[in-house]
Design an enzyme around this catalytic site. Structure first.
Site, PDB file in Angstrom:
ATOM      1  N   GLU A   1       9.457  -3.831  10.670  1.00 20.52           N
ATOM      2  CA  GLU A   1       9.844  -2.557  10.056  1.00 20.52           C
ATOM      3  C   GLU A   1      10.383  -1.584  11.110  1.00 20.52           C
ATOM      4  O   GLU A   1       9.733  -1.336  12.140  1.00 20.52           O
ATOM      5  CB  GLU A   1       8.630  -1.927   9.344  1.00 20.52           C
ATOM      6  CG  GLU A   1       8.972  -0.578   8.722  1.00 20.52           C
ATOM      7  CD  GLU A   1       7.917  -0.040   7.768  1.00 20.52           C
ATOM      8  OE1 GLU A   1       6.918  -0.729   7.508  1.00 20.52           O
ATOM      9  OE2 GLU A   1       8.117   1.096   7.281  1.00 20.52           O
TER      10      GLU A   1
ATOM     11  N   GLU B   1      -1.168  -5.363   8.965  1.00 20.73           N
ATOM     12  CA  GLU B   1      -0.408  -4.717  10.041  1.00 20.73           C
ATOM     13  C   GLU B   1      -1.090  -4.946  11.385  1.00 20.73           C
ATOM     14  O   GLU B   1      -2.316  -4.941  11.464  1.00 20.73           O
ATOM     15  CB  GLU B   1      -0.317  -3.204   9.769  1.00 20.73           C
ATOM     16  CG  GLU B   1       0.379  -2.874   8.463  1.00 20.73           C
ATOM     17  CD  GLU B   1       0.493  -1.372   8.200  1.00 20.73           C
ATOM     18  OE1 GLU B   1       0.159  -0.560   9.098  1.00 20.73           O
ATOM     19  OE2 GLU B   1       0.922  -1.014   7.089  1.00 20.73           O
TER      20      GLU B   1
ATOM     21  N   ASP C   1       0.832  -1.210   0.000  1.00 18.46           N
ATOM     22  CA  ASP C   1       0.000   0.000   0.000  1.00 18.46           C
ATOM     23  C   ASP C   1       0.864   1.258   0.000  1.00 18.46           C
ATOM     24  O   ASP C   1       0.348   2.376  -0.109  1.00 18.46           O
ATOM     25  CB  ASP C   1      -0.996  -0.007   1.171  1.00 18.46           C
ATOM     26  CG  ASP C   1      -0.330   0.000   2.531  1.00 18.46           C
ATOM     27  OD1 ASP C   1       0.913  -0.027   2.592  1.00 18.46           O
ATOM     28  OD2 ASP C   1      -1.063   0.036   3.550  1.00 18.46           O
ATOM     29  N   SER C   2       2.197   1.094   0.074  1.00 22.13           N
ATOM     30  CA  SER C   2       3.103   2.230  -0.139  1.00 22.13           C
ATOM     31  C   SER C   2       2.907   2.812  -1.536  1.00 22.13           C
ATOM     32  O   SER C   2       3.347   3.937  -1.809  1.00 22.13           O
ATOM     33  CB  SER C   2       4.566   1.801   0.056  1.00 22.13           C
ATOM     34  OG  SER C   2       4.862   0.661  -0.718  1.00 22.13           O
TER      35      SER C   2
ATOM     36  N   LYS D   1      -0.704  -9.497   3.380  1.00 20.62           N
ATOM     37  CA  LYS D   1      -0.017  -8.926   4.541  1.00 20.62           C
ATOM     38  C   LYS D   1      -0.962  -7.980   5.263  1.00 20.62           C
ATOM     39  O   LYS D   1      -1.698  -7.225   4.603  1.00 20.62           O
ATOM     40  CB  LYS D   1       1.247  -8.171   4.106  1.00 20.62           C
ATOM     41  CG  LYS D   1       1.951  -7.452   5.272  1.00 20.62           C
ATOM     42  CD  LYS D   1       3.283  -6.862   4.880  1.00 20.62           C
ATOM     43  CE  LYS D   1       3.220  -5.500   4.242  1.00 20.62           C
ATOM     44  NZ  LYS D   1       2.572  -4.461   5.067  1.00 20.62           N
TER      45      LYS D   1
ATOM     46  N   ASP E   1      -0.829  -6.550  -0.164  1.00 22.29           N
ATOM     47  CA  ASP E   1      -0.900  -5.783   1.086  1.00 22.29           C
ATOM     48  C   ASP E   1      -2.355  -5.356   1.328  1.00 22.29           C
ATOM     49  O   ASP E   1      -2.970  -4.715   0.470  1.00 22.29           O
ATOM     50  CB  ASP E   1      -0.012  -4.539   0.927  1.00 22.29           C
ATOM     51  CG  ASP E   1       0.501  -4.024   2.245  1.00 22.29           C
ATOM     52  OD1 ASP E   1       0.249  -4.662   3.278  1.00 22.29           O
ATOM     53  OD2 ASP E   1       1.176  -2.971   2.232  1.00 22.29           O
TER      54      ASP E   1
HETATM   55  O1  KIV Z   1       3.331  -1.046   1.585  1.00 21.79           O
HETATM   56  C1  KIV Z   1       4.505  -1.311   1.793  1.00 21.79           C
HETATM   57  O2  KIV Z   1       5.382  -1.158   0.933  1.00 21.79           O
HETATM   58  C2  KIV Z   1       4.867  -1.808   3.114  1.00 21.79           C
HETATM   59  C3  KIV Z   1       6.279  -1.630   3.515  1.00 21.79           C
HETATM   60  C4  KIV Z   1       6.489  -0.245   4.011  1.00 21.79           C
HETATM   61  C5  KIV Z   1       6.682  -2.592   4.528  1.00 21.79           C
HETATM   62  O3  KIV Z   1       4.044  -2.251   3.846  1.00 21.79           O
END
Ligand code: KIV
Length: 282
Positions: free
Chosen positions: A184, A117, A46-47, A115, A85
């Site tokens: 992280e 969080e 999600d970055s 993934k 993500d």
């Molecule tokens: O979205 C992403 O790239 C991430 C990283 C910052 C770990 O979750």
């Protein structure tokens, strides 16, 4: 072509002391290149909200957008282990929504895992996803979706109570069934304790050298994002400068009539120009 990267391959790498390589990837061309480079795991992260879509945090991206991008990465990288993500509020509201959204990553985008969080607060959601046959990567330490609570993009686990909380969360997530763990922005010593206690591959981004593998955001590693650069980034290329130079030369060529040249032009068939002129003259 290499064979498909699986959780089992990743465990084998850990057992034989080989490091796992992981990068973010958001589209088809980067998927192709990361696949060619033999990167083990690609995170469609999600970055993307910041690196590609220009937002100030990772909160501004939805499931629809993530699915489009994860599909494109999979087209470019058929054998990499692809992690989708879970975007903000795609898994926090209820276990049912988490399963529905994570299931889309698996069924529509061909991901190998998702993934999410969070620590103990996410244990029940992890259990529900795993029971629904969806492999999960946990994410602890600096969790960018919680910046409002964390007070910004700040490293975590730097004092005893903070470190113990992350160590405990790692244990709870593993018991809940995660297949992989991402740490992280935590001190190397904390990551080392977690890695030594874990029975699953532990990947670090800003977590020092003692983990089983490393992740970087590909736009950071290539110098393609310069809004800010976290301490843990190593730049392998200054892509912004390379692109800027090429764009400048293109602009100059066009303005000075040096592009296009003959080699970039299509040729009329022999004798056709005369025919055209004759027709136009009638
Ligand atoms: O979205 C992403 O790239 C991430 C990283 C910052 C770990 O979750």
């Amino acid at each position: 072509m290499r064979s498909k990267v699986t959780i089992q391959n990743l465990h084998n790498k850990v057992e034989s002391g080989q490091k796992i390589t992981m990068l973010t990837g958001y589209d088809y061309p980067m998927g192709l290149l990361e696949e060619k480079a033999g990167i083990d795991i690609i995170l469609c992260g999600d970055s993307i909200a910041m690196t590609v879509l220009g937002h100030e945090s990772t909160l501004n991206v939805d499931m629809e957008t993530m699915i489009i991008h994860a599909k494109a990465v999979r087209k470019g990288a058929p054998t990499a282990f692809l992690v989708g993500d879970m975007p903000y509020m795609s898994y926090q509201i209820s276990k049912e929504e988490a399963i529905r959204n994570a299931g889309r990553y698996m069924a529509e985008a061909g991901c190998d895992a998702v993934k999410l969080e969070g620590g103990a607060n996410m244990a029940k959601t992890v259990e529900a996803l795993v029971n629904a046959t969806i492999p999960v990567m946990g994410h602890l330490g600096l969790t960018p979706q919680s910046i409002a609570q964390l007070g910004g993009f700040k490293s975590q686990g730097r004092d005893c109570s903070g470190a113990l909380k992350i160590i405990e969360d790692a244990k709870i997530l593993e018991e809940a069934g995660i297949s992989l763990l991402l740490l992280e922005a935590v001190p190397p010593e904390v990551a080392q304790i977690i890695t030594e206690r874990a029975n699953i591959p532990v990947i670090g981004i800003g977590a020092g050298p003692y983990v089983h593998g490393q992740l970087l955001i590909v736009h950071d590693a290539l110098g393609f994002f310069d809004a800010f650069t976290p301490k843990f980034v190593k730049k392998y290329l200054d892509l912004n400068s390379v692109i800027l130079d090429a764009l400048g030369r293109y602009k100059e060529d066009v303005e000075q009539g040096q592009f296009p040249e003959e080699e970039q032009c299509y040729k009329l068939k022999k004798g056709e120009l005369e025919k055209i002129q004759k027709e136009l003259a009638k």
